[in-house]
Motif scaffolding. Structure first.
Motif, short mmCIF file in Angstrom:
data_model
loop_
_atom_site.label_atom_id
_atom_site.label_comp_id
_atom_site.label_asym_id
_atom_site.label_seq_id
_atom_site.Cartn_x
_atom_site.Cartn_y
_atom_site.Cartn_z
N LEU A 192 74.89 26.85 31.58
CA LEU A 192 76.01 26.84 32.52
C LEU A 192 77.27 27.04 31.69
O LEU A 192 77.57 26.22 30.81
CB LEU A 192 76.06 25.53 33.29
N LEU B 266 77.11 22.55 41.56
CA LEU B 266 77.53 23.94 41.41
C LEU B 266 78.58 24.31 42.45
O LEU B 266 79.52 25.07 42.16
CB LEU B 266 76.32 24.86 41.52
N ARG C 144 75.62 31.07 35.11
CA ARG C 144 74.54 30.10 35.09
C ARG C 144 73.21 30.84 35.14
O ARG C 144 73.14 31.99 35.59
CB ARG C 144 74.63 29.15 36.29
N SER D 124 72.01 27.00 45.90
CA SER D 124 73.11 26.24 45.32
C SER D 124 72.76 24.76 45.25
O SER D 124 71.66 24.34 45.61
CB SER D 124 74.38 26.45 46.12
N ALA E 28 70.04 25.76 39.93
CA ALA E 28 70.20 24.97 41.16
C ALA E 28 68.90 24.25 41.51
O ALA E 28 68.91 23.07 41.89
CB ALA E 28 70.65 25.85 42.31
N HIS F 259 82.27 25.55 41.56
CA HIS F 259 82.69 26.84 42.11
C HIS F 259 84.07 26.74 42.75
O HIS F 259 84.96 27.57 42.48
CB HIS F 259 81.66 27.33 43.13
N LEU G 238 83.00 27.48 37.44
CA LEU G 238 81.67 28.06 37.28
C LEU G 238 81.80 29.53 36.88
O LEU G 238 82.24 30.37 37.65
CB LEU G 238 80.88 27.95 38.60
#
Length: 429
Positions: free
Chosen positions: A217, A7, A19, A3, A24, A11, A16
């Motif tokens: 994303l 992100l 992706r 991560s 990341a 989240h 999110l």
């Protein structure tokens, strides 16, 4: 998958959706340049466009560079994603004018100055110069028809029919990604969840042509708990342009958010930190009648788009309509918003003057405001006790009122019919 703080924030905010696997790691390796595209087929963006805008804001706030792409070229065709039928095409002049308006609106959300300054691009700059043979040779050869037909935006339209124009849209968007990679070093595209197929086509094109790993994303499409389409009010679409949706109407859209949706919208559309959002969730659960969460949402959104003065005006107009605010307290900004919300007319003092100096004739005011069709209708309305001036109910015989005490800020007077119908006049002279 590993991560990254960006992100993680997306989240917890529920932003999110999908992706690519190594995004990341790419974000952790150094500043990434990412873009999102906006369709200029309308004269303004609307609140339904705000999810990708917020994605760009969060990208920039975490030290990366956003690129805003206005689809002046692709807007001449139209994206089939999420559409059940082909839409009418706009002229180049209309698209260009709309694109210019959208640039200004987006500047309210992303910073075009500083270390990670956003950039603005218009794909008309390269797509309108792209020849058909060149496009087929340099782009089309990298994609099979089978590959394109597997994309949801195409599959969903096969039975009803899709033109070659819209079928080719995916390749144009892929070419945008490649062109922005060449011009600005873009390696990330953000978009709604319905854009995954188009975005991954761009990733494939960059890999084949430039030998570079690019990323995607996607963010969720917004729905309401009641099943209604997000971004619609009784008056229609909620636009970002204040000439199409006044700050007051914009504020009201957010403050009327359903209790079931307000927590999500606070996460999606504001920059309020986690602890504040959780506190507002708790306040909503404990005292829903106070609508503290809705007020916070409406204030944050109106301030960001329209500024502090417009927010104060919107709150004043709301307090006038739904609270006990004395109309004499309304500011010039509040009257400016009322002029776009309520029926409004400019009148000359001589045309609404009473029989004596310093008087206004209520019959003339009511007909000028369109509340009554004639002096006779105005008389009947007054006699029935259905007329107010500046929220003060008039007596049955109160045809003439004092100019000095009746004109409010900016020489406005508010005429009322019953409890909820208002019209605004500005008395000149």
């Amino acid at each position: 998958m590993s991560s990254h703080p960006l992100l993680d924030e997306l989240h917890w905010r529920g932003l999110l959706y999908q992706r690519t696997e190594h995004l990341a790691a790419a974000l952790s390796a150094g500043p990434v340049t990412g873009y999102a595209g906006f369709d200029p087929t309308a004269p303004s963006l609307h609140v339904g466009n705000l999810v990708p805008v917020m994605g760009l804001m969060h990208l920039q706030r975490h030290g990366h560079r956003p690129v805003v792409l206005v689809g002046g070229g692709t807007g001449l065709i139209g994206d089939p994603s999420g559409k059940s039928a082909e839409r009418p095409l706009s002229s180049p002049d209309v698209i260009a004018a709309n694109a210019a308006a959208i640039r200004d609106q987006l500047s309210r959300f992303v910073d075009f100055e500083g270390a990670h300054a956003a950039r603005m691009r218009d794909n008309a700059e390269w797509l309108t110069k792209l020849g058909a043979i060149e496009f087929m040779r340099d782009v089309g050869k990298h994609f099979t028809v089978n590959y394109m037909m597997q994309k949801d935006s195409v599959k969903s339209r096969l039975e009803a029919g899709i033109s070659y124009t819209e079928f080719s849209y995916m390749l144009l968007q892929a070419y945008d990604f490649l062109e922005l990679h060449r011009r600005d070093g873009v390696t990330l595209q953000l978009g709604g969840s319905d854009q995954w197929g188009n975005i991954t086509a761009g990733i494939e094109l960059i890999r084949r042509v430039a030998g570079v790993e690019a990323h995607a994303l996607t963010l969720p499409l917004v729905t309401t708990a009641s099943g209604a389409k997000f971004g619609k009010s009784e008056a229609g679409a909620v636009w970002l342009d204040p000439s199409l949706t006044s700050p007051y109407r914009f504020y009201q859209f957010w403050i009327n958010t359903d209790d079931r949706d307000v927590g999500r919208y606070l996460r999606f559309f504001t920059l309020l930190p986690h602890d504040e959002v959780v506190a507002l969730d708790r306040a909503l659960a404990e005292h829903p009648e106070q609508r503290e969460a809705q007020r916070a949402l409406a204030r944050e959104m109106t301030r960001r788009l329209h500024g502090d003065a417009a927010l104060r005006g919107a709150e004043e107009v709301s307090a006038f309509y739904f609270g006990g605010l004395d109309p004499a307290s309304l500011s010039g900004e509040a009257f400016a918003q009322l002029r776009t919300d309520a029926p409004f007319a400019d009148v000359q003092l001589a045309d609404v003057a009473g029989e004596a100096d310093g008087q206004l004739d209520v019959f003339k005011l009511l007909t000028a405001a369109g509340i009554a069709a004639s002096n006779g209708a105005a008389r009947r309305l007054l006699e029935q006790g259905g007329v107010s001036v500046n929220k003060r109910k008039l007596g049955a015989s109160e045809r003439f009122i004092d100019v000095a005490t009746s004109l409010l800020t900016g020489r406005h007077v508010i005429l009322g019919k019953g409890k909820r119908e208002y019209a605004l006049l500005r008395v000149q002279g």
